[in-house]
Enzyme design. Structure first.
Site, PDB file in Angstrom:
ATOM      1  N   ASP A 193       4.349   2.372  -3.885  1.00  0.00           N
ATOM      2  CA  ASP A 193       3.359   2.432  -4.954  1.00  0.00           C
ATOM      3  C   ASP A 193       3.264   1.018  -5.562  1.00  0.00           C
ATOM      4  O   ASP A 193       4.301   0.398  -5.856  1.00  0.00           O
ATOM      5  CB  ASP A 193       3.832   3.444  -5.997  1.00  0.00           C
ATOM      6  CG  ASP A 193       2.995   3.392  -7.241  1.00  0.00           C
ATOM      7  OD1 ASP A 193       1.776   3.607  -7.147  1.00  0.00           O
ATOM      8  OD2 ASP A 193       3.554   3.113  -8.320  1.00  0.00           O
ATOM      9  N   GLY A 194       2.039   0.533  -5.739  1.00  0.00           N
ATOM     10  CA  GLY A 194       1.847  -0.836  -6.221  1.00  0.00           C
ATOM     11  C   GLY A 194       2.486  -1.072  -7.576  1.00  0.00           C
ATOM     12  O   GLY A 194       3.026  -2.148  -7.863  1.00  0.00           O
ATOM     13  N   ASP A 198       0.862  -1.188   0.000  1.00  0.00           N
ATOM     14  CA  ASP A 198       0.000   0.000   0.000  1.00  0.00           C
ATOM     15  C   ASP A 198       0.895   1.234   0.000  1.00  0.00           C
ATOM     16  O   ASP A 198       1.929   1.271   0.662  1.00  0.00           O
ATOM     17  CB  ASP A 198      -0.932   0.011   1.220  1.00  0.00           C
ATOM     18  CG  ASP A 198      -2.087   0.984   1.034  1.00  0.00           C
ATOM     19  OD1 ASP A 198      -3.236   0.529   0.900  1.00  0.00           O
ATOM     20  OD2 ASP A 198      -1.846   2.224   1.008  1.00  0.00           O
ATOM     21  N   ASP A 252      -6.787  -3.797  -4.807  1.00  0.00           N
ATOM     22  CA  ASP A 252      -7.773  -3.184  -3.913  1.00  0.00           C
ATOM     23  C   ASP A 252      -7.378  -1.737  -3.664  1.00  0.00           C
ATOM     24  O   ASP A 252      -7.110  -1.334  -2.533  1.00  0.00           O
ATOM     25  CB  ASP A 252      -7.800  -3.991  -2.600  1.00  0.00           C
ATOM     26  CG  ASP A 252      -8.859  -3.482  -1.640  1.00  0.00           C
ATOM     27  OD1 ASP A 252      -9.751  -2.738  -2.075  1.00  0.00           O
ATOM     28  OD2 ASP A 252      -8.780  -3.830  -0.449  1.00  0.00           O
TER      29      ASP A 252
HETATM   30  N1  SAM Z   1     -12.664  -0.479  -0.831  1.00  0.00           N
HETATM   31  C1  SAM Z   1     -11.963   0.444  -1.523  1.00  0.00           C
HETATM   32  C2  SAM Z   1     -12.716   1.362  -2.398  1.00  0.00           C
HETATM   33  O1  SAM Z   1     -13.706   1.902  -1.955  1.00  0.00           O
HETATM   34  O2  SAM Z   1     -12.330   1.597  -3.522  1.00  0.00           O
HETATM   35  C3  SAM Z   1     -10.517   0.352  -1.625  1.00  0.00           C
HETATM   36  C4  SAM Z   1     -10.002   0.225  -0.240  1.00  0.00           C
HETATM   37  S1  SAM Z   1      -8.399   0.463   0.251  1.00  0.00           S
HETATM   38  C5  SAM Z   1      -8.558   1.571   1.643  1.00  0.00           C
HETATM   39  C6  SAM Z   1      -7.615   1.499  -0.940  1.00  0.00           C
HETATM   40  C7  SAM Z   1      -6.134   1.629  -0.665  1.00  0.00           C
HETATM   41  O3  SAM Z   1      -5.458   1.807  -1.894  1.00  0.00           O
HETATM   42  C8  SAM Z   1      -5.718   2.776   0.242  1.00  0.00           C
HETATM   43  O4  SAM Z   1      -5.178   2.280   1.430  1.00  0.00           O
HETATM   44  C9  SAM Z   1      -4.677   3.538  -0.596  1.00  0.00           C
HETATM   45  O5  SAM Z   1      -3.608   4.051   0.167  1.00  0.00           O
HETATM   46  C10 SAM Z   1      -4.251   2.457  -1.570  1.00  0.00           C
HETATM   47  N2  SAM Z   1      -3.624   2.944  -2.796  1.00  0.00           N
HETATM   48  C11 SAM Z   1      -4.034   3.949  -3.616  1.00  0.00           C
HETATM   49  N3  SAM Z   1      -3.193   4.107  -4.640  1.00  0.00           N
HETATM   50  C12 SAM Z   1      -2.219   3.167  -4.481  1.00  0.00           C
HETATM   51  C13 SAM Z   1      -1.045   2.843  -5.218  1.00  0.00           C
HETATM   52  N4  SAM Z   1      -0.705   3.526  -6.311  1.00  0.00           N
HETATM   53  N5  SAM Z   1      -0.290   1.815  -4.769  1.00  0.00           N
HETATM   54  C14 SAM Z   1      -0.609   1.139  -3.646  1.00  0.00           C
HETATM   55  N6  SAM Z   1      -1.706   1.426  -2.897  1.00  0.00           N
HETATM   56  C15 SAM Z   1      -2.502   2.419  -3.308  1.00  0.00           C
END
Ligand code: SAM
Length: 305
Positions: free
Chosen positions: A143-144, A111, A161
């Site tokens: 970053d993913g 994340d 996710d």
């Molecule tokens: N249930 C969700 C929804 O409503 O779309 C997704 C839940 S989860 C909290 C989303 C996560 O994606 C967050 O913790 C955010 O920090 C992470 N995130 C966003 N962009 C990202 C990236 N480029 N790489 C890794 N994580 C990422």
């Protein structure tokens, strides 16, 4: 008309012209990380909710619907998921569901935002329910997409996710053809991937574009959806697979897989429901079949498209 006297409301835009309001009991946390605005609120109807950039991510009342829908169809489709990569999933609900499968030996969760994880652990620990302390889980803050570019690890299942693709947000480059090609390279030959794919109603174009983009990259691609009350919409998901088709599994096979893996404590997903999740209404089937364009780094999709 909303009567606001004596009440505080949290409002979430679905589109520029549709606003949903939730009556708030308590505002528990409000902050801004390097990547996004983070709020934790307690609403009357959905209990405690994690909100990122003004959008509800998880409510304790119905988060099981989203997390079980994202995780179990892909996990069950893979015959022996031992290594799983979760990209995003900050509140820990996706990891919690993955770890229910006793075949799993290693989960890597990547994340971008450590603050989402810290805030979730502090204010909504029931979402991760111990997943962050499980010895099988390795947490990476990155970053993913950058992680996929660097890693040499190969996975049985990859679950995407991340937050919805918003123009100012950190995730829109995780919905493109280039990103899906990277993910495919990090899957083992019989690997399975699933991604959340935005609202099938308020951002139907994003949903159909994500589906058509994955079809350019993977041989087997199945769109599905589940109604999520706190998102006020049927939510889109797409499963993409290199070898195994989720539609080949009978109810009895799903029952036997869940039983052998000791996955018993579910509240949404169940054997008879597996195929129904992939049974979409006609207007959606048509929209998916008729989509001709794809999402690329050069031409991203943004919600609420
Ligand atoms: N249930 C969700 C929804 O409503 O779309 C997704 C839940 S989860 C909290 C989303 C996560 O994606 C967050 O913790 C955010 O920090 C992470 N995130 C966003 N962009 C990202 C990236 N480029 N790489 C890794 N994580 C990422």
């Amino acid at each position: 008309m909303i009567k606001t006297a004596n009440w505080r409301w949290f409002t979430e835009y679905q589109t520029d012209s549709t606003l949903v309001a939730h009556k708030v009991k308590r505002f528990l946390y409000s902050g801004k990380s390097k990547y996004q605005e983070i709020d934790v609120i307690e609403t009357e109807d959905f209990g405690i909710c994690l909100v990122l950039d003004g959008k509800i991510q998880s409510s304790i009342v119905d988060e099981f619907i989203y997390h079980e829908s994202l995780v179990h169809p892909a996990m069950v489709t893979h015959p022996n998921p031992e290594k799983v990569l979760i990209i995003g999933g900050g509140e820990g609900g996706t990891a919690r569901e993955v770890l229910k499968h006793n075949t799993v030996k290693r989960v890597v969760m990547v994340d971008i935002d450590e603050e989402v994880i810290q805030v979730s652990k502090e204010y909504i620990p029931q979402l991760s329910s111990g997943a962050f302390d499980d010895k099988r889980l390795s947490l990476i803050i990155d970053d993913g997409r950058a992680y996929l570019e660097k890693t040499h690890e190969e996975y049985d299942v990859i679950l995407i996710d991340v937050t919805d693709p918003l123009p100012e947000g950190p995730s829109y480059l995780l919905y493109t053809k280039q990103f899906y090609e990277l993910a495919k390279r990090r899957l083992k030959p019989n690997g399975v991937m699933a991604t959340q794919a935005t609202s099938v109603f308020y951002s139907r174009r994003s949903y159909t574009l994500i589906y058509s983009t994955l079809k350019r990259v993977f041989p087997i691609v199945r769109a599905y959806s589940a109604w999520i009350p706190s998102y006020v919409s049927a939510w889109g998901f797409v499963l993409a697979s290199l070898k195994h088709d989720p539609l080949d599994l009978s109810d009895d096979e799903v029952r036997s897989i869940l039983g052998k893996r000791n996955v018993h404590n579910l509240r949404f997903y169940h054997p008879e429901f597996h195929k129904s999740l992939f049974t979409l209404p006609l207007y959606l089937k048509r929209a998916l079949e008729e989509e001709r364009e794809i999402v690329t780094d050069e031409k991203p999709t943004f919600m609420p498209a």
